[in-house]
Design a protein around this motif. Sequence first.
Motif, PDB file in Angstrom:
ATOM      1  N   ARG A 180       1.014  -1.318  -0.045  1.00 59.52           N
ATOM      2  CA  ARG A 180      -0.006   0.054  -0.060  1.00 59.52           C
ATOM      3  C   ARG A 180       0.820   1.190   0.039  1.00 59.52           C
ATOM      4  NH1 ARG A 180      -4.440  -0.859   4.612  1.00 59.52           N
ATOM      5  NH2 ARG A 180      -2.565  -1.241   5.994  1.00 59.52           N
ATOM      6  N   LYS A 181       0.356   2.091  -0.464  1.00 63.64           N
ATOM      7  CA  LYS A 181       1.115   3.501  -0.819  1.00 63.64           C
ATOM      8  C   LYS A 181       1.348   4.104   0.871  1.00 63.64           C
ATOM      9  CE  LYS A 181       0.418   6.642  -3.993  1.00 63.64           C
ATOM     10  NZ  LYS A 181      -0.458   7.536  -4.492  1.00 63.64           N
ATOM     11  N   TYR A 204      -3.232   8.077  -0.661  1.00 58.95           N
ATOM     12  CA  TYR A 204      -2.153   7.119   0.314  1.00 58.95           C
ATOM     13  C   TYR A 204      -3.063   6.426   1.383  1.00 58.95           C
ATOM     14  CZ  TYR A 204       1.871   9.755  -1.267  1.00 58.95           C
ATOM     15  OH  TYR A 204       3.041  10.275  -1.756  1.00 58.95           O
ATOM     16  N   LYS A 228       9.303   5.131  -1.369  1.00 59.30           N
ATOM     17  CA  LYS A 228       9.557   5.422  -2.782  1.00 59.30           C
ATOM     18  C   LYS A 228       9.891   3.997  -3.479  1.00 59.30           C
ATOM     19  CE  LYS A 228      11.073   8.464  -6.397  1.00 59.30           C
ATOM     20  NZ  LYS A 228      11.723   9.835  -6.758  1.00 59.30           N
TER      21      LYS A 228
END
Length: 284
Positions: free
Chosen positions: A4-5, A82, A137
């Motif tokens: 997940r972001k 997010y 990232k």
Amino acid sequence: MKPRKVAIIADTALDVPVDFAKEYDVFLLPISVIFSDGEYRDQIDISTEEVYRRLHEEIPKTSLPSGEMILRTFDAVAAKGYEEALFFTLSSGMSGTYNMLHLMAQEETRFQSFVFDTKNIGLGGGFFAMHAAVLAKEGHDLASIKAQVCDTTKKSKQFGKFKNFEFLEKGGRIGLVTAKIGTLLNIKPIISVNDDGIVYTAAKVKGNKKARKEMVELLSQFLEGHEHFCLSVQQGEAEEEASIMIDLLEERFPGKPLLEGHIGTAFGVHTGPGMIVIGAYIYK
């Protein structure tokens, strides 16, 4: 399953470089800077350079980020999609930011979050956020980043020295008599932050040259037995002194990455121009 972001958020007291924040999509949560003519949001309404320029006329107060700014940051994180968020704050021993964020994050339902008290200030805490941003990232999830970055606060250390006692005395941090005696004897206190996140005097030496040597020695002791670390030199309107410290660190630790930066508002308003801080972050 795709990770997940993860959003990375750091308050501006941690001095995460603006260029780095843009490249790695780090949200910067501004502390408040309060002059007699109004209240400013750090790095939004007023720059570090402007704060230092005005220090000669007035020493401002600083305050934790406003509740409104925290909610705006929550909205921005959610708007970008997010699903997880990791917050990094100035030491809870110096500010109420951690406690306020911790309480407000518990009420946020749009994403899962974790608030990390760095127990530090400036890049001493900023390195945690930068490490986390690099991992985010690369695709790491919140649990993975926490395991690698937030396992301990004891892998970051800083040592700093003042040019003189002028701003400490003006800001009420020390008494007039202490300031005068320190100036007359050319005493250079070397400060650091302890494991509880409180600023303390790590050493006292006479003269600038001895102070530089002692700072490097103290940092060397902290890094003993470690190979994977990066270094930092921050200065508050003291570029020439910073250059000397960079040379000393590169001589002692050849080939190690070194980040140069300006001491931010949170620390700078108390120490004034001429402050130098060196530090290290053990990333593995």
